[in-house]
Write a protein that holds these residues in place. Structure first.
Motif, short mmCIF file in Angstrom:
data_model
loop_
_atom_site.label_atom_id
_atom_site.label_comp_id
_atom_site.label_asym_id
_atom_site.label_seq_id
_atom_site.Cartn_x
_atom_site.Cartn_y
_atom_site.Cartn_z
N TYR A 12 1.01 -1.28 -0.02
CA TYR A 12 -0.08 0.00 -0.03
C TYR A 12 1.04 1.09 -0.03
O TYR A 12 1.91 1.25 0.76
N VAL A 61 -8.60 -3.19 2.63
CA VAL A 61 -9.34 -3.86 3.82
C VAL A 61 -10.31 -4.89 3.30
O VAL A 61 -10.27 -6.03 3.82
N VAL A 72 0.52 -6.65 5.29
CA VAL A 72 0.38 -5.47 4.45
C VAL A 72 2.08 -4.96 4.66
O VAL A 72 2.44 -4.80 5.84
N LEU A 94 -6.98 -1.83 9.96
CA LEU A 94 -6.26 -3.02 9.45
C LEU A 94 -6.46 -4.25 10.52
O LEU A 94 -6.64 -5.31 10.09
N ALA A 100 -4.84 -7.63 10.15
CA ALA A 100 -3.56 -7.70 9.34
C ALA A 100 -2.61 -7.04 10.26
O ALA A 100 -2.81 -6.12 11.05
N VAL A 102 0.91 -4.79 9.89
CA VAL A 102 1.56 -3.89 8.87
C VAL A 102 3.16 -3.76 9.12
O VAL A 102 3.46 -3.57 10.35
#
Length: 108
Positions: A12, A61, A72, A94, A100, A102
């Motif tokens: 991202y 998402v 991510v 997230l 998720a 990151v």
């Protein structure tokens, strides 16, 4: 371990108008190299082009939720948002909505 057995990871980034095509390709290559070095299968990069918009973030998402993805990677946390409170909000979204984690390639 084959590519199909590796955990999925999605990139991202927020794209600034000042970014050149070469800079964007270098950022995406950094995301892909991170994925390879950490044992992930890189799926795709979600790129947010509109400042202050979260349409692409919301699509990320939704995709994570759809496929059961939990990873991510961003160039820096500033790609989520420049303001620290908004960064925290998006990280929590997230985590809570997609489970998720990151990772950032370069610590901000």
């Amino acid at each position: 371990m084959t590519n199909q057995e590796l955990p999925l990871i999605y990139g991202y980034m927020r794209v600034q108008r000042s970014h050149t095509d070469e800079e964007l390709l270098a950022l995406e290559l950094d995301l892909r190299l991170f994925a390879d070095s950490e044992g992930y299968q890189y799926v795709t990069t979600f790129q947010e082009f509109e400042s202050g918009c979260t349409r692409v973030f919301t699509a990320l998402v939704a995709e994570l939720t759809r496929v059961g993805g939990h990873h991510v990677v961003v160039p820096t946390m500033d790609h989520l948002a420049l303001h620290p409170l908004l960064q925290i909000h998006l990280l929590m979204k997230l985590e809570l909505d997609a489970g998720a984690e990151v990772f950032e390639v370069i610590a901000s």
